[in-house]
Design an enzyme around this catalytic site. Structure first.
Site, PDB file in Angstrom:
ATOM      1  N   GLY A  83       0.788  -1.224   0.000  1.00  0.00           N
ATOM      2  CA  GLY A  83       0.000   0.000   0.000  1.00  0.00           C
ATOM      3  C   GLY A  83       0.820   1.273   0.000  1.00  0.00           C
ATOM      4  O   GLY A  83       0.406   2.278  -0.544  1.00  0.00           O
ATOM      5  N   CYS A  84       1.995   1.232   0.596  1.00  0.00           N
ATOM      6  CA  CYS A  84       2.832   2.431   0.690  1.00  0.00           C
ATOM      7  C   CYS A  84       4.284   2.041   0.482  1.00  0.00           C
ATOM      8  O   CYS A  84       4.890   1.416   1.348  1.00  0.00           O
ATOM      9  CB  CYS A  84       2.663   3.091   2.048  1.00  0.00           C
ATOM     10  SG  CYS A  84       3.828   4.449   2.342  1.00  0.00           S
TER      11      CYS A  84
END
Length: 86
Positions: free
Chosen positions: A14-15
């Site tokens: 996600g990041c």
């Protein structure tokens, strides 16, 4: 590291900044190097402003370059799955 002794593994999450930070914090001592970017998607060279809209179909990813004589691909994969609980 000579080019003939390294391999690359790509981890999408996600990041990418967070994933890169954790890999470097815990595995830099094993000689890894990292870089982040986008994979997949519909644009050839997307930027953050485009990707954050969710309309480009890209995933954030961290590429890890490693020497398999120092750390194995299996260790990297296991670490990646464990980092979700950190």
């Amino acid at each position: 590291m000579p080019a003939s002794t390294v391999e690359k593994a790509t981890f999408a999450a996600g990041c990418f900044w967070g994933v890169e930070h954790i890999f470097n914090k815990h595995l830099k001592k094993d000689g890894i190097t990292t870089r982040v970017g986008y994979i997949g998607g519909d644009l050839a060279d997307p930027n953050y402003q485009q990707v954050k809209t969710g309309s480009t179909n890209h995933a954030e990813a961290c590429e890890v370059t490693f020497d398999p004589s120092k750390i194995s691909y299996e260790v990297l994969v296991e670490f990646f799955y464990k980092l979700h609980g950190m």
